[in-house]
Scaffold this motif. Structure first.
Motif, PDB file in Angstrom:
ATOM      1  N   CYS A  65       1.174 -10.821  -9.094  1.00 15.70           N
ATOM      2  CA  CYS A  65       0.871  -9.413  -9.376  1.00 15.70           C
ATOM      3  C   CYS A  65      -0.195  -8.878  -8.440  1.00 15.70           C
ATOM      4  O   CYS A  65      -1.234  -9.512  -8.252  1.00 15.70           O
ATOM      5  CB  CYS A  65       0.364  -9.257 -10.808  1.00 15.70           C
ATOM      6  SG  CYS A  65       1.626  -9.495 -12.020  1.00 15.70           S
ATOM      7  N   PRO A  66       0.029  -7.693  -7.906  1.00 19.21           N
ATOM      8  CA  PRO A  66      -1.030  -7.061  -7.122  1.00 19.21           C
ATOM      9  C   PRO A  66      -2.228  -6.763  -8.026  1.00 19.21           C
ATOM     10  O   PRO A  66      -2.071  -6.501  -9.217  1.00 19.21           O
ATOM     11  CB  PRO A  66      -0.405  -5.759  -6.632  1.00 19.21           C
ATOM     12  CG  PRO A  66       1.051  -5.842  -6.939  1.00 19.21           C
ATOM     13  CD  PRO A  66       1.230  -6.896  -7.985  1.00 19.21           C
ATOM     14  N   VAL A  67      -3.421  -6.815  -7.458  1.00 16.20           N
ATOM     15  CA  VAL A  67      -4.650  -6.569  -8.222  1.00 16.20           C
ATOM     16  C   VAL A  67      -4.595  -5.206  -8.911  1.00 16.20           C
ATOM     17  O   VAL A  67      -4.969  -5.076 -10.073  1.00 16.20           O
ATOM     18  CB  VAL A  67      -5.889  -6.670  -7.308  1.00 16.20           C
ATOM     19  CG1 VAL A  67      -7.153  -6.253  -8.041  1.00 16.20           C
ATOM     20  CG2 VAL A  67      -6.023  -8.081  -6.758  1.00 16.20           C
ATOM     21  N   ALA A  68      -4.079  -4.204  -8.221  1.00 13.61           N
ATOM     22  CA  ALA A  68      -3.996  -2.857  -8.808  1.00 13.61           C
ATOM     23  C   ALA A  68      -3.105  -2.848 -10.043  1.00 13.61           C
ATOM     24  O   ALA A  68      -3.391  -2.153 -11.013  1.00 13.61           O
ATOM     25  CB  ALA A  68      -3.479  -1.872  -7.778  1.00 13.61           C
ATOM     26  N   SER A  69      -2.046  -3.643 -10.037  1.00 13.41           N
ATOM     27  CA  SER A  69      -1.146  -3.709 -11.189  1.00 13.41           C
ATOM     28  C   SER A  69      -1.838  -4.344 -12.384  1.00 13.41           C
ATOM     29  O   SER A  69      -1.661  -3.913 -13.519  1.00 13.41           O
ATOM     30  CB  SER A  69       0.104  -4.509 -10.820  1.00 13.41           C
ATOM     31  OG  SER A  69       0.930  -4.657 -11.937  1.00 13.41           O
ATOM     32  N   LEU A  70      -2.642  -5.370 -12.132  1.00 13.50           N
ATOM     33  CA  LEU A  70      -3.366  -6.021 -13.229  1.00 13.50           C
ATOM     34  C   LEU A  70      -4.387  -5.079 -13.848  1.00 13.50           C
ATOM     35  O   LEU A  70      -4.640  -5.128 -15.041  1.00 13.50           O
ATOM     36  CB  LEU A  70      -4.080  -7.281 -12.736  1.00 13.50           C
ATOM     37  CG  LEU A  70      -3.220  -8.517 -12.551  1.00 13.50           C
ATOM     38  CD1 LEU A  70      -4.055  -9.657 -12.005  1.00 13.50           C
ATOM     39  CD2 LEU A  70      -2.559  -8.930 -13.846  1.00 13.50           C
ATOM     40  N   SER A  71      -4.987  -4.232 -13.029  1.00 17.09           N
ATOM     41  CA  SER A  71      -6.045  -3.333 -13.498  1.00 17.09           C
ATOM     42  C   SER A  71      -5.510  -2.057 -14.138  1.00 17.09           C
ATOM     43  O   SER A  71      -6.247  -1.353 -14.797  1.00 17.09           O
ATOM     44  CB  SER A  71      -6.959  -2.955 -12.331  1.00 17.09           C
ATOM     45  OG  SER A  71      -7.452  -4.113 -11.715  1.00 17.09           O
TER      46      SER A  71
END
Length: 117
Positions: A65-71
Motif C-alpha cells: 500500500c502506498p503511504v498516502a493510501s494508509l493515511s
C-alpha cells in the motif's frame, strides 16, 4: 511496478477462489466475501500457524500500500494492516520493525480519535 504485480496476483487468487465456490463477489460493496461462514471457518482452521499467517498478511498489505493510501481517512486499510500485524505480533522479532508497527498503531489510534470527535 511491484504494487500492481501484487494486486494482479491477489486478484487472480480471488478469482480462482470464486470459481471454486469459496468466495463470491458482492457487487454492491465492491468486494469479495466468503461464500458462507462455514467456508470461512473451515479455510481459517486449515491455516497452520495463525499468528504467522496474520503477520505475513499484514506485512504484505503494508508493503503493497502506498503511504498516502494508509493515511487516507476514506479508507480503512490502515486499520486492516494494524489489526493483522497485532494478531501476528509474536512473529515480529526485529526492533526496527516493532517500532514501525508501533508507529502504525499510533497513526491508527490518532485517526480513530479524530473520526470520533
Amino acid at each position: 511496478d511491484s504494487q500492481h504485480s501484487v494486486q494482479g496476483e491477489v486478484t487472480e487468487w480471488l478469482r480462482v477462489a470464486e470459481s471454486q465456490g469459496f468466495l463470491c463477489y458482492n457487487h454492491g460493496a465492491s468486494r469479495f466475501e466468503f461464500a458462507s461462514a462455514d467456508v470461512q471457518t473451515v479455510l481459517y482452521n486449515m491455516i497452520g500457524d495463525h499468528g504467522q499467517f496474520h503477520y505475513h498478511l499484514g506485512r504484505t498489505l503494508w508493503k503493497a500500500c502506498p503511504v498516502a493510501s494508509l493515511s487516507s481517512t476514506s479508507n480503512n486499510m490502515l486499520d486492516i494492516v494494524v489489526s493483522q500485524l497485532l494478531l501476528g505480533k509474536s512473529s515480529i522479532q526485529d526492533s526496527r520493525e516493532k517500532s514501525a508497527v508501533a508507529n502504525l498503531c499510533l497513526q491508527a489510534g490518532a485517526r480513530a480519535a479524530q473520526q470520533s470527535s
